[in-house]
Design a protein around this motif. Sequence first.
Motif: not given
Length: 645
Positions: A289, A292, A269, A92, A622, A615, A299, A295-296, A96
Amino acid sequence: MELEQANSTVTTKPSSYSSFLEKIVLHRQLVMSLAGGGFLLAGFLAEFGEGSLWGVAAVIFYVLSYGVGGFYKAKEGLDDLIQDRSLNVEVLMILAALGAASIGYWNEGAILIFIFSLSGAMETYTWQKSEKDLSALVKMAPLEANRVTDTEELELVSVDELQIGDRIMIRSGERVPADGVVTRGTTSIDESTITGESVPVNKDIDDDVFNGTMNERGSIVVEVTKENANSLFQKMIRLVEQAKSNRPPTQQFIEKVEGPYVITVLILVALMLVVPPFVFGAPFQETFYQAMVLLVVASPCAVVASVMPALLAAISNGARRGVLMKGGTYLEQLSKAQAIAFDKTGTITKGEPTVTDFHIFHENDRNQILANAVSIERQSNHPLAKAIVAFGDKEKVNGAEMIQSSEDITGYGVKAQINEETWMIGNFEMMSQFQSNPSIDHTLEEKWQGEGKTVVYISRNNEVAAMLAIKDEIREEAKELIADLHKLGMKTIMITGDHEATAKSIAVEAGLDDWISHCLPEQKVSEIERLREKYGSVVMVGDGVNDAPAMAKADIGIAMGSGTDVAIDTADIVLMKSELKKINSSFKLSSRLNRIVKQNLVFSVSVILLLIAANFAQQLSLPLGVIGHEGSTILVILNGLRLLK
């Protein structure tokens, strides 16, 4: 060469340069992460330069930051993906970071890689710190020994070559290379590697010494009593290796759901990349964006790090205090037990019984009966047998007759042939089994048993000739432990082969909730099964061969370090110094471990949910997502390390 003349060995201190290189290699993941941070800073500064060349330089620095800082985490993720065909959190992070770079957010992708690699390096460092006390134990194992030959010369041999009966010389400042008995010299031995106690123990002729301990002063000669593979120290090392590889149920569950969870995140995602732009007409770059960022923050890094650092810290804590555990499973489950069963001799009692009374029937020859009984019992290592031998030696009996044969009858006693006469020494059940009408003074028997004494009978040709009363004092620390266990809400039970009256007397004096008497080894197993049905999870504490089956049947077996090899091999937890109070501290350590793991899991899951919500509300950048996500990972690791105290 004379025994006292030993070849001196010259040792060279490793150079500071070599030591520095070793540290670099050991902490290479942290070094690479910091180097990646340096390239990140260089790229950030290059963005302030004017002209296209500065822009190109900034991208180059960011690429270097990606490659150097993210090397180990990317390698870990790709290895799992290619070799094990499993997805994890590293995948992940890689996706990202690459996604951020693909839409021009080089600096934010580099920040992600740097903080992610830094938290990974910190996690590795904390693992190394947690394992330090355990791994150091393995390094202490001596590899060579000075064997004394028949001509009193020394030869340097591998410890694996040592045989039982060999003599070895141990100089001041050397580690003991094998378990044995001192045959020459006096010294003091630091046994902290075995017991956790740093105060040296004085050793004289006939005293035991153990592999891996340190000879503090004076040279001694020791006769080897165990081969290297069977030494107490090597057993400890095997326990350590098992502890490091064993995964508790909580960690196994996390590892099991990690793969499906990562797949779920990737699906979300993908939907986020497709649905908003094509269904609602949202700007693709903005949607990409936010995908991504998802994704972070989604995790489960902090969740994955919630258990093992804390577990290793707890195991390390126990090892420093002389409590060795075969794995995290047993430590995690210990505080969940509802009942704890104890063997009597050597566990609740001191294991040093003495003969208090000796009664002869029918005016038999007292000296002859006792002399033959002592001769028979000299062949046994049972605590009661040793008590009879010690009593005979104190009475200075003599004239024992030649023993033709002897047979141990497990759970009952011993049977022997002397001058065509059949002699038996054992409990009432043994007398009843082999004699149709045993002549026993039950009044005296009941009196002794009511005083907490074990009654042993001696018969000749199927007629009871004498009886002995043997008393084993209760450990003071046993009473304290049982009181402490009651405060924790534990039920305490004693399982013994003794008679009901003796068992009741010992149990009442020790403060136990219940007792089970008349138990042979196989019956102890049945009683453990019954206790498990009644209470759920049960712990068994013992020290002898006859306790091993019950310890194996219990949810958790605890062995005294002074116990038999079979008991130590069977147990899940070993008290190296045989201190019962360490059982209470182990329960408390288990409770602390479970409490901290719960704290970590609740905190890490809460942070993930909060970041995901932020988010979707488009209130999270990010860099902030990375800081929140990786910050929570670092915090749960540090929380787990509190167990080192």
